[in-house]
Design an enzyme around this catalytic site. Structure first.
Site, short mmCIF file in Angstrom:
data_model
loop_
_atom_site.label_atom_id
_atom_site.label_comp_id
_atom_site.label_asym_id
_atom_site.label_seq_id
_atom_site.Cartn_x
_atom_site.Cartn_y
_atom_site.Cartn_z
NE ARG A 226 -3.57 9.94 1.92
CZ ARG A 226 -4.39 10.29 0.93
NH1 ARG A 226 -5.58 9.73 0.84
NH2 ARG A 226 -4.03 11.21 0.05
CD GLU A 255 -3.67 2.60 -0.66
OE1 GLU A 255 -3.46 3.22 -1.72
OE2 GLU A 255 -4.51 2.98 0.18
CG HIS A 274 -6.45 5.11 -2.75
ND1 HIS A 274 -5.36 5.24 -1.92
CD2 HIS A 274 -7.04 6.32 -2.78
CE1 HIS A 274 -5.29 6.49 -1.47
NE2 HIS A 274 -6.30 7.17 -1.98
#
Length: 314
Positions: A226, A255, A274
């Site tokens: 994370r 993000e 991601h």
């Protein structure tokens, strides 16, 4: 029993669920209808669409199945107050993520970015700084299912693996183990530092400039857990100071990564949006866990896979 999905499995998967559990009412909605959630017994979600206000009005809700490993965006306190069971799909990411992580490591070690750039420039050059994985040391912070799979493969390349977790208790495929409190001592020995930590109060901003500063200047730092485990401005400072050779980042504090962020233009940073867990088998594996747990739920068996401790957040 009403089961609401807030994402859409493919039509064949939907039919299979309906046929396997004929006494359940399945509803597939993206986005989900709030009125439908109010009468649902089970909610299947990726976790990012559920708000505290939904929990307050979902009077029938008893179980939330999260088709993701991360829970940091969910209203965990409100869910805990209602004593709603939460399970997730921990473990299904290990194959695609391990492959992604190894692909990045090998790409850097074998100078593939440089070779690709030389090809674009039609430049025949043997001046590449390739190195071997054999004999390297990898420090894996968060050695769960994903970290264990990465370590298993790295060991096949002759890499010494060190796992790091909060307790220092043993984990699969680690040659040795340390706790978070020993991180400073081992960072200077690592050629690869890989974080696969979840986002919790204990892990938030765990990595600071001081950690990066004591790393080998030739090391690769990788974050695939994370984004908020790393204090981003301190990582940026460390990269500018050349505290490490590369940072490979699949996750970020915010993000998507903003268009003007320095990471986009830095030669020693690889930005992965991601996507390391993406796989054609993702939903297949998630539904496999869900159907096993649903069978147990119907039987009254409370020993379900991947039950979440809501106080810890994992």
């Amino acid at each position: 029993m009403k089961i609401l999905f807030s994402f859409l499995p493919n039509p064949d998967q939907q039919v299979n669920l309906i046929e396997e559990f004929p006494n359940a009412e399945f509803i597939f909605q993206k986005p989900f209808d709030e009125e439908t959630l109010k009468t649902a017994d089970i909610f299947v979600t990726y976790g990012e669409d559920l708000q505290a206000c939904h929990i307050a009005s979902a009077h029938h809700l008893k179980w939330i199945m999260v088709a993701s490993a991360g829970l940091e965006k969910m209203p965990l306190k409100e869910i805990a107050d209602r004593n709603i069971l939460v399970t997730n799909v921990r473990g299904i990411h290990k194959t695609p993520m391990a492959e992604s992580i190894l692909a990045h490591i090998l790409s850097i070690k074998k100078s593939l970015p440089t070779i690709a750039e030389n090809q674009r420039n039609a430049e025949w050059s043997k001046k590449v700084n390739s190195s071997e994985l054999f004999g390297a040391t990898a420090l894996i912070v968060g050695p769960g299912a994903i970290g264990g799979e990465v370590a298993r493969i790295l060991q096949a390349f002759g890499v010494h693996t060190i796992g790091c977790n909060r307790s220092g208790e043993s984990a699969n495929y680690m040659n040795e183990m340390i706790s978070f409190s020993q991180l400073d001592e081992l960072l200077p020995t690592a050629d690869i530092v890989l974080s696969i930590l979840p986002s919790t109060t204990e892990t938030r901003h765990l990595f600071t400039y001081e950690h990066f500063h004591c790393m080998k200047r030739t090391a690769i730092f990788m974050n695939f857990g994370r984004g908020d485990v790393v204090k981003e401005e301190e990582l940026l400072r460390a990269l500018k100071d050349e505290c490490m050779a590369y940072a490979v980042l699949d996750v970020f504090e915010n993000e998507p990564l903003p268009e003007g962020h320095p990471f986009w233009k830095m030669d020693n940073v690889i930005v992965s949006p991601h996507v390391s867990s993406h796989s054609s088998q993702y939903v297949v594996r998630a539904l496999d866990i869900f159907t096993k747990n649903l069978s147990k739920w119907i039987e009254g068996n409370n020993r379900m896979e991947n039950m979440i401790d809501l106080e810890k957040g994992y």
